[in-house]
Every structure is written in C-alpha cells, then in structure tokens.
Design a protein around this motif. Sequence first.
Motif, PDB file in Angstrom:
ATOM      1  N   LEU A 290      24.121 108.616  44.096  1.00  0.00           N
ATOM      2  CA  LEU A 290      24.920 107.390  44.106  1.00  0.00           C
ATOM      3  C   LEU A 290      25.649 107.206  45.432  1.00  0.00           C
ATOM      4  CD1 LEU A 290      26.551 107.414  40.532  1.00  0.00           C
ATOM      5  CD2 LEU A 290      24.703 105.935  41.354  1.00  0.00           C
ATOM      6  N   LYS A 291      25.719 105.938  45.844  1.00  0.00           N
ATOM      7  CA  LYS A 291      26.434 105.592  47.074  1.00  0.00           C
ATOM      8  C   LYS A 291      27.406 104.454  46.768  1.00  0.00           C
ATOM      9  CE  LYS A 291      22.750 104.470  49.374  1.00  0.00           C
ATOM     10  NZ  LYS A 291      21.745 104.662  48.327  1.00  0.00           N
ATOM     11  N   SER A 292      28.365 104.296  47.615  1.00  0.00           N
ATOM     12  CA  SER A 292      29.333 103.211  47.451  1.00  0.00           C
ATOM     13  C   SER A 292      28.613 101.873  47.344  1.00  0.00           C
ATOM     14  CB  SER A 292      30.290 103.197  48.646  1.00  0.00           C
ATOM     15  OG  SER A 292      31.216 102.150  48.518  1.00  0.00           O
ATOM     16  N   LYS A 327      33.678 102.913  46.100  1.00  0.00           N
ATOM     17  CA  LYS A 327      33.735 102.030  44.932  1.00  0.00           C
ATOM     18  C   LYS A 327      32.332 101.695  44.440  1.00  0.00           C
ATOM     19  CE  LYS A 327      35.954  97.725  43.430  1.00  0.00           C
ATOM     20  NZ  LYS A 327      36.630  98.375  42.302  1.00  0.00           N
ATOM     21  N   LEU A 328      32.140 101.762  43.140  1.00  0.00           N
ATOM     22  CA  LEU A 328      30.870 101.433  42.507  1.00  0.00           C
ATOM     23  C   LEU A 328      30.982 100.113  41.751  1.00  0.00           C
ATOM     24  CD1 LEU A 328      30.222 104.978  41.002  1.00  0.00           C
ATOM     25  CD2 LEU A 328      28.941 103.986  42.904  1.00  0.00           C
ATOM     26  N   ILE A 347      21.848 104.049  37.757  1.00  0.00           N
ATOM     27  CA  ILE A 347      21.961 105.012  36.670  1.00  0.00           C
ATOM     28  C   ILE A 347      22.558 104.310  35.450  1.00  0.00           C
ATOM     29  CG2 ILE A 347      24.288 105.813  37.290  1.00  0.00           C
ATOM     30  CD1 ILE A 347      23.404 108.648  36.477  1.00  0.00           C
ATOM     31  N   ILE A 348      22.158 104.771  34.270  1.00  0.00           N
ATOM     32  CA  ILE A 348      22.745 104.292  33.016  1.00  0.00           C
ATOM     33  C   ILE A 348      23.470 105.468  32.369  1.00  0.00           C
ATOM     34  CG2 ILE A 348      22.291 103.324  30.729  1.00  0.00           C
ATOM     35  CD1 ILE A 348      19.670 102.161  31.922  1.00  0.00           C
ATOM     36  N   ILE A 349      24.722 105.251  32.012  1.00  0.00           N
ATOM     37  CA  ILE A 349      25.520 106.297  31.374  1.00  0.00           C
ATOM     38  C   ILE A 349      25.853 105.829  29.964  1.00  0.00           C
ATOM     39  CG2 ILE A 349      27.655 107.641  31.477  1.00  0.00           C
ATOM     40  CD1 ILE A 349      27.602 107.170  34.533  1.00  0.00           C
ATOM     41  N   ASN A 372      12.185 103.021  35.436  1.00  0.00           N
ATOM     42  CA  ASN A 372      12.407 104.085  36.421  1.00  0.00           C
ATOM     43  C   ASN A 372      13.894 104.224  36.794  1.00  0.00           C
ATOM     44  OD1 ASN A 372      11.403 106.216  37.974  1.00  0.00           O
ATOM     45  ND2 ASN A 372      11.263 104.944  39.823  1.00  0.00           N
ATOM     46  N   VAL A 373      14.747 104.100  35.774  1.00  0.00           N
ATOM     47  CA  VAL A 373      16.190 104.237  35.969  1.00  0.00           C
ATOM     48  C   VAL A 373      16.665 105.465  35.191  1.00  0.00           C
ATOM     49  CG1 VAL A 373      18.456 103.175  35.632  1.00  0.00           C
ATOM     50  CG2 VAL A 373      16.490 101.750  36.219  1.00  0.00           C
ATOM     51  N   PRO A 374      17.317 106.431  35.837  1.00  0.00           N
ATOM     52  CA  PRO A 374      17.798 107.612  35.119  1.00  0.00           C
ATOM     53  C   PRO A 374      18.876 107.245  34.107  1.00  0.00           C
ATOM     54  CG  PRO A 374      18.631 107.593  37.380  1.00  0.00           C
ATOM     55  CD  PRO A 374      17.635 106.490  37.277  1.00  0.00           C
ATOM     56  N   LEU A 375      18.846 107.914  32.955  1.00  0.00           N
ATOM     57  CA  LEU A 375      19.841 107.689  31.913  1.00  0.00           C
ATOM     58  C   LEU A 375      20.430 109.026  31.494  1.00  0.00           C
ATOM     59  CD1 LEU A 375      19.539 105.335  28.841  1.00  0.00           C
ATOM     60  CD2 LEU A 375      20.397 107.657  28.556  1.00  0.00           C
TER      61      LEU A 375
END
Length: 413
Positions: A290-292, A327-328, A347-349, A372-375
């Motif tokens: 993850l990046k800002s 900041k995200l 990403i999905i949390i 193709n999105v990590p969860l």
Amino acid sequence: MRTPKSFRLHIGLFGRRNVGKSSILNALTSQEVSIVSDVAGTTTDPVEKPMELLPLGPVLFIDTAGIDDVGALGEKRIEKTMAVIDRTDLGIIISNSKDWGDFEEQLLQEFKARQIPAVIVFNKVDLYQARSCMVNSFAGDKLPFIETSATTGFGIPELRQLILKNAPDDFINRPSIVSDLVGPGEAAILVVPIDKEAPKGRLILPQVQSIRDLLDGDSFCMVVKERELREALSRLNKPPKLVVTDSQAFLKVAADTPPEIPLTSFSILFARHQGDLAEMVRGAMAIDQLKSGDKVLIAEACSHHPIGEDIGTVKIPRWLTQYVGGKLQIDHARGHDFPKNVEEYKIIIHCGACMWNRREMLSRLMKARQANVPLTNYGLTIAYSLGIFERALQPFPAALEMFKSLQKSTTLK
C-alpha cells in the motif's frame, strides 16, 4: 434463543415470474410466508423465512423476484435476486416444463460454476406435464428434479426429502471454530474487553459461538477481560492450550501472554471458520504494497451505527495510515451491499462475517479473486499492522509456514 443466520442452511428459490416460487415456499413451510397472486412480479424483494427442517435442523428459505422481470425497476429486482446466490447453500430452480429455457439454464450453470448443489422443480404439473426428453436429460446428468403442484400439495413431501438429501456436506459436518485447537480436557482463555462497543448485557456472537464450541469439544473455558489476563494465568497450575483475544486488545494480550502459549484472535478464528485462512493470510501481506493515496475497501457484514473508537471506521484506518505512513482513500460497504468495481481497490478488508453463512463469505473471496484484488479480514489486518502477525498465526502451522515461505520469496526478489 433463535439460531443465528450463520448457522442456518440458506436455501434460495429461483425462477421466472409466476412459476409458483412463493407458493412452493408457503407449501414447504406450511405457512403464508410470501404473498401469492396471479399477477406476475408480486415478489419484489427477497423474502426470508427461518424454520426447522428436521432432521437437518435450522434453515433459512429465501424467496426471490422473477429472473425474467422487465423494465428499469425489474432490472434492480433481478440484481437483488442474483445477489442472493452469493449466500445460497442449496438452490431450488422452479419452472414448469413448457417454460424451461435460457433463464433456467443460466441459473443452473451459475450454480454449477460455484459448486452449489441445486434441485430442479417442475411446478404446476396439474396444468403442464414435464416433457419426457427433459426428464431423461436431467436423469442422465444425475441432476435432482421433482414434479410438484403447490396448489394441491402434490410432490411437496418428496421435495422436502430431496432438499435433505442434497444438503451440502460441509453444512452437515460443519468444522469447529476453536475446539480442535484446544482438545478435550484442555483449557482456553478467552479475552473479552467490555467497552462502549460491547452490547449491553451480553457478549458478541463470535465470543458466544467460541464458548459453545469449546463446551461441545469437552474443553475448559475461562473468560476474562484484558486487564485480568495476567492474574488469570498466574492462578492456573497448568498453562492453557490457547489464548484467544478480541483483535482490538492484541498488543496488551500479546504482552501479557508468555510466548510459549499460542495466541490468536476471534477474528482470525473466523477467517478460518467462515472463509479461507490461507487466502486471507496472503491478502494481509498486500498491506506492505500500500502507498499513500491507494483505495481501500473496508466491508462489514453488520449494519450498525458506529460509536466512539469504532474498529472499522476509526481504528483500522488509523493503524493502516500509521503503517503506510500516508493518507489512504477508504470506502466502506455494509450488509449485503458490495461494490461492483472491486478492481479499483488495492485491498479489501472484511469483518469476521459471524452473522453470515460461510457461502456468502466465500462468494466475496471469489469476486475478489476474479478481480485480482487481495482480501483479508479485521484480525489479520490488525495483527499485521501491529507487527504481531507471526504470533497470531502460531496456532495454525500450515498458514504460518505459508506466510514464512511467501515472506522469504518476497525478500529474495
């Protein structure tokens, strides 16, 4: 006390308008659950009916709008109907022999693709006889089917038996939540903070379910608040096999639990119980990428008004921001709503999904995988962000070994 939805077999009724879906539901439950009318499109939103279907146990029937609905409003109804498939453990496709066609075949293929067992019902046999070619085709493909008449009751008892026969094995032989990690005659300590978010007069569902699972497994169980853990451990003449904490108290509980005692959280237990722990461990590792400015989706099964230091809206965003150092962009999804544009997120949390059946959580994992999105989930995210990921995976050797292997291969790159 009513059985939670997460412990009920979800049975979805699907088909075109006016094939008798609501009538079938009323006949199965022996109650007027859904409105029945000759007017097409009477059922607009999914209608749920919990009941006991013995000897299987607690089930949840879900009646849906017709998949052939028309107009702009009809399209929205169809969307809601198709969304029900995400939480369907057993599908019932209702038609009559003269109307079986592309709509029904598409439903059947959708169930096959998701490995969801399905039962085919030819309703209104008092008006339309099933064509022999169709019957022979289903019999040849070993697809369970039955002829019924909801108005006369013909075939309804046999349909109940067909539902029982085709219930998925992973529902009947449901895996344990925590007792397999503890064992008969051994003890677990559950750390349960009592704060503003704790429901008054009761515990939250994952805590209650874990206690019951330990009792079912003939294990001992001690429940303490986070401030009492150190004292509780000192009073035991034998260390517990496992300490389980609310994820929000991870740091303090990790500090107070000797390293030789396995430690994890309720949320991580539910990553295994409700979803796919290995995939969610892999998803948590994406936090390092993850990046800002990146977009993050935080999804929660429950719809509740957040208060104080809410975990999904306040704490996890804060811990992630601190970890990333910038900041995200954080969006939230609650309840059964889930954005179609998941590919936009890095990403999905997800929460532990304790209020859902496992099928719905697996459906979300499937959608994330396709995009193709990590969860990952709350507990794994918190442990990773706070630097205690390996410690939290200690009770799960296979997941821990996979994490170390992935970590090593990433380092080598």
